[in-house]
Design a protein around this motif. Structure first.
Motif, mmCIF file in Angstrom:
data_model
loop_
_atom_site.group_PDB
_atom_site.id
_atom_site.type_symbol
_atom_site.label_atom_id
_atom_site.label_comp_id
_atom_site.label_asym_id
_atom_site.label_seq_id
_atom_site.Cartn_x
_atom_site.Cartn_y
_atom_site.Cartn_z
ATOM 1 N N SER A 42 73.475 33.162 50.440
ATOM 2 C CA SER A 42 73.092 33.502 49.125
ATOM 3 C C SER A 42 73.010 34.897 48.807
ATOM 4 C CB SER A 42 71.676 32.718 48.735
ATOM 5 O OG SER A 42 71.863 31.321 48.709
ATOM 6 N N GLU A 100 63.937 27.731 48.966
ATOM 7 C CA GLU A 100 63.771 26.331 48.614
ATOM 8 C C GLU A 100 64.636 25.465 49.272
ATOM 9 O OE1 GLU A 100 61.473 25.210 46.695
ATOM 10 O OE2 GLU A 100 60.643 27.298 46.337
ATOM 11 N N THR A 101 66.048 26.032 49.698
ATOM 12 C CA THR A 101 66.796 24.765 50.319
ATOM 13 C C THR A 101 66.626 24.789 51.732
ATOM 14 O OG1 THR A 101 68.298 26.748 50.712
ATOM 15 C CG2 THR A 101 68.670 25.666 48.503
ATOM 16 N N HIS A 145 69.684 31.683 56.632
ATOM 17 C CA HIS A 145 69.589 30.710 55.628
ATOM 18 C C HIS A 145 69.611 31.453 54.094
ATOM 19 C CE1 HIS A 145 68.801 27.422 58.220
ATOM 20 N NE2 HIS A 145 68.804 26.505 57.293
#
Length: 534
Positions: free
Chosen positions: A453, A421-422, A449
């Motif tokens: 995380s 989502e980022t 990306h």
């Protein structure tokens, strides 16, 4: 007067630590003396009974050799002689009938000393908190096999509360006197603190608890040094200034100290002791040496530490790999704009994570049942042979991995969804304009990306999987032959299934903590280095 209050404050801190040490020493000395006294009494009573004599105030009997029951040959009967007559050893025949029967059976299972055709017996303190001791020795009386003695219950020595109160009062007086007599010379005050706290070492000296005596003196010296550096004053001032913030932290800090820090320290200390038949003995690094050396077992023995460690590493790597692969794949699918009903799918995929893992483990255990399990029923419907899932290492290990994969992929999916989502949509649009293929977009945009995380998530998932007790214990139970045990389940078995070797289990826990600490430190560095490179 402020100086006196500060002096008494420092004395209270040191006295609390010294009192804790002295109390532990008192309990240890009391229990040791009680055990020695009771074991000596039971041994003397058993030896006397073996020769046909009886000591007063001790339950001692002669026990015959077991003979098969006339009605049920597979049962063995014994007879006892308590000084009056021989009678069958049955429930209610003697106040300690069950204890005597168990002790006699245990004697029959003892190994014979070298060169002797019989065992020399045993003596131990019962673990029921009554202070009783039982001794079993071979009998010298015709018709009797054993002599068994059980001492009566003995309450432990009471805590010397009045003595402690008197010593605390004397210490407080010495501490206050040192503060009043110090004037501008702080050495007198510090000397008063040392003497005041050292007063609590007097009982330890009388108990001959030299380690506790040394620790109390070290506490006294440490408090005096802290006074010299004005550490105690600065700490007290900081607490007074930040008392509001500390009052908010206390409800979380105190439970963490009691439930996490204290058990951790106790477990660390227990690793240097051995527990056997209710008694503790200091063995130093013996437990760690026995674990890391494999205990003299072959490398492919399921009880060898390195075999279990290899299974644990393979278990962790396989599960985390499946968690990440399935979780990221599902996250990519759920992030597609053309997919409808995303909320429903997300809820369904998160359900395995929401259900308690022990319930999920029991469900999968039933599904893997060789006779009535759903998986074998499914194989039968396709005309395939049923699988005995827990009869071989490969299928048993696979069953564990399948169960834990079902439990773990939702966590990675949620983390990946949040990371996706980022990612700005403009990057993908620019890549489409440049003619990038789906694989190139995933490799050069999505994966970089996701890495920040997924790195911490993989580290956390590795720790969870490394210590996943419920799945191993409830699904395969270590079958076959303990070969699918991991370190945490083997530590449990040392504590509760292999003679209550609590010290060995504590040493296992310490080694597991060290392994995970190293993995956390080096894993964080690897993730940080990759983030810097990207």
């Amino acid at each position: 007067m402020t100086n006196v209050f500060g002096q008494l404050r420092d004395f209270a801190i040191g006295a609390a630590l010294a009192l804790l040490i002295a109390t532990i020493a008192f309990v240890a000395v009391r229990n040791k003396e009680l055990a020695e006294r009771q074991l000596d009494l039971s041994t003397r009573a058993a030896i006397a009974m073996a020769s046909g004599r009886a000591l007063p105030d001790v339950h001692a009997v002669l026990v015959s050799t077991p003979t098969p029951s006339a009605k049920h040959p597979y049962l063995r009967q014994r007879r006892i002689f308590d000084g009056e007559s021989w009678r069958p050893l049955v429930a209610g025949s003697h106040a300690e009938a069950k204890l005597i029967y168990d002790a006699a059976n245990r004697f029959d299972q003892l190994p014979f000393p070298y060169g002797l055709p019989f065992s020399s017996g045993f003596s131990e303190l019962l673990r029921d908190g009554t202070g009783r001791a039982v001794t079993v020795v071979p009998a010298r009386t015709p018709g009797a096999q054993l002599a068994i003695a059980v001492t009566p219950e003995v309450p432990p020595a009471p805590y010397p509360l009045l003595v402690v109160i008197g010593l605390l009062g004397l210490g407080a007086a010495l501490s206050a006197a040192g503060a009043l007599a110090s004037g501008a010379n702080g050495r007198v005050a510090r000397a008063g603190t040392v003497f005041a706290i050292s007063v609590l070492a007097i009982p330890c000296v009388l108990w001959q608890a030299w380690i506790a005596t040394t620790l109390v003196l070290l506490v006294a010296g440490a408090i005096a040094l802290a006074q010299s550096a004005r550490v105690t004053d600065r700490v007290a001032s900081g607490i007074r200034i930040h008392r509001v913030a500390l009052s908010f932290l206390a409800p979380a800090a105190i439970p963490m100290l009691v439930l996490v820090a204290a058990p951790f320290v106790i477990g660390l200390v227990l690793g240097f002791y051995d527990h056997h038949h209710g008694s503790w003995a200091y063995v130093g690094l013996h437990n760690f040496g026995e674990i890391l050396s494999g205990g003299g077992r072959a490398l492919d023995d399921p009880l060898n530490f390195w075999f279990i460690f290899g299974v644990t590493v393979l278990w962790t790597v396989a599960n985390v790999a499946f968690h990440v692969a399935i979780g990221v794949t599902l996250a990519l699918l759920l992030s597609r704009t053309w997919l409808r009903g995303k909320g429903v799918f997300r809820m369904l995929f998160i359900l395995p994570w929401a259900v308690p893992n022990y319930i999920t483990a029991l469900i999968w255990k039933g599904m893997f049942d060789s006779e009535y399990g759903a998986l074998n029923q499914l194989l039968d419907s396709f005309g395939l042979d049923s699988v005995s899932w827990f009869s071989s290492w490969a299928t048993s290990f696979s069953a564990n991995v399948i169960t834990n994969t079902w439990l773990g992929f939702p966590f990675m999916m949620v983390v990946a969804l949040g990371a996706l989502e980022t990612i700005p949509k403009e990057i993908y649009e620019a890549a489409d304009v440049d003619g990038a293929s789906p694989w190139q977009r995933f490799r050069h945009i999505t994966l970089p990306h996701l890495r920040p995380s997924l790195g911490p998530a993989v580290a956390l998932g590795s720790i969870w999987t490394f210590n996943q007790f419920n799945v191993i214990y409830l699904v395969s139970a270590g079958a076959p032959g303990g070969s699918t045990n991991i370190l945490v389940t083997d530590a449990y078995r040392w504590a509760f299934e292999r003679g209550e070797r609590y010290g060995m289990a504590a040493a296992y826990a310490t080694i597991i903590f060290g392994i995970l600490l190293l993995w956390t430190v080096f894993g964080a560095r690897i993730v940080r280095r990759k983030d810097d490179e990207s």
